[in-house]
Design an enzyme around this catalytic site. Structure first.
Site, PDB file in Angstrom:
ATOM      1  N   ARG A 105       0.853  -1.194   0.000  1.00  0.00           N
ATOM      2  CA  ARG A 105       0.000   0.000   0.000  1.00  0.00           C
ATOM      3  C   ARG A 105       0.887   1.240   0.000  1.00  0.00           C
ATOM      4  NH1 ARG A 105      -4.191   1.026   4.841  1.00  0.00           N
ATOM      5  NH2 ARG A 105      -2.450   2.029   5.885  1.00  0.00           N
ATOM      6  N   SER A 138     -12.506  -3.391   1.700  1.00  0.00           N
ATOM      7  CA  SER A 138     -12.635  -2.772   3.023  1.00  0.00           C
ATOM      8  C   SER A 138     -14.096  -2.410   3.296  1.00  0.00           C
ATOM      9  CB  SER A 138     -11.793  -1.494   3.101  1.00  0.00           C
ATOM     10  OG  SER A 138     -10.424  -1.794   2.999  1.00  0.00           O
ATOM     11  N   LYS A 189      -3.671   5.757   8.978  1.00  0.00           N
ATOM     12  CA  LYS A 189      -4.713   6.064   7.995  1.00  0.00           C
ATOM     13  C   LYS A 189      -5.574   7.184   8.576  1.00  0.00           C
ATOM     14  CE  LYS A 189      -7.654   3.849   4.622  1.00  0.00           C
ATOM     15  NZ  LYS A 189      -8.565   2.770   4.287  1.00  0.00           N
TER      16      LYS A 189
END
Length: 211
Positions: free
Chosen positions: A40, A109, A138
């Protein structure tokens, strides 16, 4: 039938991993027991993702760990990754499935009970459910759901699930008790002085929670 193990799901963070790099972090974490590694990097170009992903794929070649690419379909296909993970703000799951084909693992998600219940198991292979806790890795995440919220969402979710959001070794037992098939971690491994030992400690708590 796709075979993958969500037990210890490492999400790479390029900033936290900067000290020893994402490839070395991955190599060490998998040696310690990580079963899935997600690449990511929200700021990387597709070309950069492909370059890193190919290096990660090579590092994982002699292991059973799976490589998942976050969000970038083009990179996932070019790398020949094991899977793609998308969020609710990325493309929809059906479009992603059409692009990656039937064999690649697709993760999604979900942050609400409605989204968890709406998953189509013919399209999506697993769900990332959370955030369980607030997490600095995040900053734009949704409201934390806690373990009670996690359990409710897992009850509604028709596919295997991995809990995510501020989780560390000490949370493994409670996440598994809520019904999760594994836990996803970022800072609990990335950026630690010894990613192999960090991963081994989490893997041990997961094994103990299951025994």
């Amino acid at each position: 039938m796709k075979h993958f193990d969500l037990s210890l799901y490492l999400v790479l963070d390029p900033v936290l991993c900067a000290g020893i790099g994402m490839v070395e972090t991955t190599r060490a974490a998998v040696a310690g027991g990580a079963t899935i590694v997600q690449l990511r990097d929200k700021h990387a170009s597709t070309a950069s993702m492909i370059e890193t992903g190919l290096a990660l794929k090579q590092a994982l070649a002699d292991t059973s760990a799976r490589l998942i690419v976050n969000d970038d379909v083009e990179a996932a296909i070019a790398i020949g990754a094991d899977g793609l993970h998308i969020g609710q703000d990325d493309m929809d799951a059906l479009t992603a499935r059409r692009l990656i084909g039937p064999d690649m693992i697709l993760g999604l998600s979900v942050e609400t009970e409605t989204l968890a219940a709406a998953i189509d198991p013919a399209v999506v292979d697993y769900a990332g459910i959370g955030p369980v806790f607030a997490t600095p890795t995040k900053p734009d995440h949704k409201r934390p759901i806690g373990f009670a919220g996690l359990a409710r969402m897992i009850d509604l979710c028709p596919v295997p699930s991995v809990a995510i959001g501020g989780l560390k070794a000490e949370h493994a037992a409670e996440a598994l008790l809520a019904g999760a098939d594994g836990i996803a971690v970022v800072s609990a491994i990335c950026g630690t002085p010894d990613p192999r030992t960090a991963a081994a400690e989490i893997a041990k708590t997961i094994r103990e929670a299951r025994s």
